[in-house]
Scaffold this motif. Structure first.
Motif, short mmCIF file in Angstrom:
data_model
loop_
_atom_site.label_atom_id
_atom_site.label_comp_id
_atom_site.label_asym_id
_atom_site.label_seq_id
_atom_site.Cartn_x
_atom_site.Cartn_y
_atom_site.Cartn_z
N ILE A 50 0.81 -1.05 0.01
CA ILE A 50 0.02 -0.15 -0.10
C ILE A 50 0.83 1.19 0.00
N ASN A 51 1.17 1.89 -1.18
CA ASN A 51 1.94 2.93 -1.30
C ASN A 51 1.48 4.11 -0.93
N GLY A 52 0.26 4.51 -0.98
CA GLY A 52 -0.48 5.77 -0.69
C GLY A 52 -1.74 5.56 -0.10
N HIS A 53 -2.85 6.65 -0.08
CA HIS A 53 -3.94 6.68 0.27
C HIS A 53 -4.70 5.26 -0.13
N ALA A 54 -5.47 4.62 0.75
CA ALA A 54 -6.15 3.57 0.39
C ALA A 54 -7.45 3.87 1.03
N PHE A 55 -8.51 4.23 0.35
CA PHE A 55 -9.79 4.75 0.85
C PHE A 55 -10.99 3.95 0.44
N GLY A 56 -11.99 3.58 1.16
CA GLY A 56 -13.18 3.04 0.79
C GLY A 56 -12.85 1.88 0.14
N ALA A 57 -13.68 1.45 -1.02
CA ALA A 57 -13.54 0.29 -1.70
C ALA A 57 -12.00 -0.23 -2.06
N PHE A 62 -2.74 7.06 4.13
CA PHE A 62 -3.79 6.54 5.16
C PHE A 62 -4.77 5.32 4.46
N TRP A 63 -4.92 4.59 5.23
CA TRP A 63 -6.08 3.62 5.05
C TRP A 63 -7.30 3.93 5.89
N SER A 64 -8.45 4.01 4.93
CA SER A 64 -9.72 4.47 5.74
C SER A 64 -10.80 4.18 5.24
N LEU A 65 -12.06 3.95 5.90
CA LEU A 65 -13.23 3.70 5.26
C LEU A 65 -13.87 5.04 5.72
N PRO A 66 -14.42 6.08 4.61
CA PRO A 66 -15.09 7.17 4.80
C PRO A 66 -16.46 7.03 4.97
N ALA A 101 -12.54 -5.01 17.00
CA ALA A 101 -12.60 -3.89 17.53
C ALA A 101 -12.05 -2.76 16.31
N THR A 102 -11.46 -3.13 15.51
CA THR A 102 -10.83 -2.23 14.48
C THR A 102 -12.04 -1.94 13.35
N ALA A 103 -12.53 -3.15 13.10
CA ALA A 103 -13.93 -2.99 12.12
C ALA A 103 -14.87 -2.31 12.85
N THR A 104 -15.18 -2.11 13.95
CA THR A 104 -16.10 -1.13 14.70
C THR A 104 -15.76 0.08 14.55
N GLU A 105 -14.36 0.54 14.87
CA GLU A 105 -13.97 1.73 14.77
C GLU A 105 -13.89 2.07 13.55
N ALA A 106 -13.28 1.41 12.69
CA ALA A 106 -13.15 2.13 11.18
C ALA A 106 -14.43 2.20 10.55
N MET A 107 -15.29 1.26 10.64
CA MET A 107 -16.57 1.55 9.92
C MET A 107 -17.55 2.56 10.49
N LEU A 108 -17.42 2.85 12.02
CA LEU A 108 -18.40 3.71 12.56
C LEU A 108 -17.80 5.05 12.80
N THR A 109 -16.49 5.19 12.68
CA THR A 109 -15.90 6.66 12.84
C THR A 109 -15.18 6.99 11.61
N SER A 110 -14.74 6.05 10.53
CA SER A 110 -14.24 6.67 9.46
C SER A 110 -12.74 7.30 9.81
N ARG A 111 -12.01 6.58 10.93
CA ARG A 111 -10.81 6.90 11.10
C ARG A 111 -9.70 6.78 10.00
N ARG A 112 -8.79 7.59 10.00
CA ARG A 112 -7.74 7.36 9.16
C ARG A 112 -6.52 6.78 9.84
N MET A 120 -19.35 -6.11 1.72
CA MET A 120 -18.20 -5.24 2.15
C MET A 120 -18.14 -5.10 3.60
N ALA A 121 -19.22 -5.18 4.31
CA ALA A 121 -19.38 -5.28 5.89
C ALA A 121 -18.64 -6.52 6.28
N ALA A 122 -19.10 -7.51 5.49
CA ALA A 122 -18.45 -8.95 5.75
C ALA A 122 -16.83 -9.14 5.75
N LEU A 123 -16.61 -8.32 4.66
CA LEU A 123 -15.14 -8.35 4.27
C LEU A 123 -14.40 -7.63 5.43
N VAL A 124 -14.77 -6.50 5.87
CA VAL A 124 -14.14 -5.66 6.80
C VAL A 124 -14.11 -6.47 8.36
#
Length: 231
Positions: A103-110, A129-133, A156-167, A145-149
């Motif tokens: 992962i060389n740079g931003h990886a967002f969403g899909a 950043f890796w992020s689910l916005p 705990a990571t899936a919950t935070e990433a999906m609900l908060t869009s943390r980068r 997609m939810a099952a994948l994450v």
């Protein structure tokens, strides 16, 4: 457009145009219909090479995910479009070779979810950043997609990433269990190739058989058609 580079160690699938830091037609490596067509072709060629497969890119982005311009202009085609994205994930999840995302740079969403499909993930440590916005953008996740994450990251990571869009930067992504390594950008491909060399003897059709069994519930969710009522 995606392209393939064969080295002694791996079949390296680049998500953007060859010889450029940025693809002038698709600088963020978004999943346009043409991009998806070419990505599927390149992955088939990579799978036939008999080597571990590395997914990477150059420039600022690994991938910024869905083609939002296409979605805005073709809302009625959204379910079919998302099903095509799901099929890309299935292809990577079941390749008959070890897969490594560099992962060389931003990886967002899909695009972030595409990285999760790889068996091993390394991320640039000093930028990107890796992020689910989706939560910040008021967008839902599909069932697949939810099952994948949920299945490819700790709960705990899936919950935070999906609900908060943390980068997540590289070191944060390691701590969260999103990636296994964070290395400087100049060393990223070398780290991925080192992993490929260590797993070179595992390239065979049995990898696909094992991966299908290991990921059977996830694959079933990804195969589930996206309902027109998603939005």
């Amino acid at each position: 457009m995606p392209y393939l580079s064969l080295t002694d160690d791996a079949a390296e699938v680049f998500l953007g145009a060859p010889g450029r830091d940025l693809d002038e037609n698709n600088p963020e490596n978004r999943f346009s219909l043409e991009w998806l067509d070419e990505m599927n072709r390149v992955l088939e060629e990579a799978g036939d090479a008999g080597k571990p497969v590395i997914l990477t890119a150059t420039g600022k982005f690994f991938s910024n995910g869905l083609d939002t311009d296409y979605i805005a202009a073709n809302v009625g085609d959204l379910p079919a479009y998302l099903d095509r994205v799901h099929q890309l994930y299935i292809t990577v999840l079941t390749l008959g070779a070890p897969t490594i995302a560099a992962i060389n740079g931003h990886a967002f969403g899909a695009g972030a979810m595409l990285a999760l499909c790889a068996d091993h993930r390394a991320m640039r440590s000093e930028r990107g950043f890796w992020s689910l916005p989706e939560a910040a953008l008021n967008m839902p996740f599909t069932r697949g997609m939810a099952a994948l994450v949920r299945t490819r990251t700790p709960d705990a990571t899936a919950t935070e990433a999906m609900l908060t869009s943390r980068r997540y930067g590289g070191e944060d992504a390691v701590a969260a269990g999103i990636v296994e390594q964070a290395v400087p950008g100049d060393d990223l491909l070398d780290a991925a190739r080192e992993t490929a060399r260590a797993r070179a003897g595992l390239v065979n059709a049995n990898q696909t058989t094992i991966k299908r069994g290991l990921r059977l519930p996830l694959l079933a969710d990804l195969h589930t058609p996206t309902p027109p009522t998603l939005l």
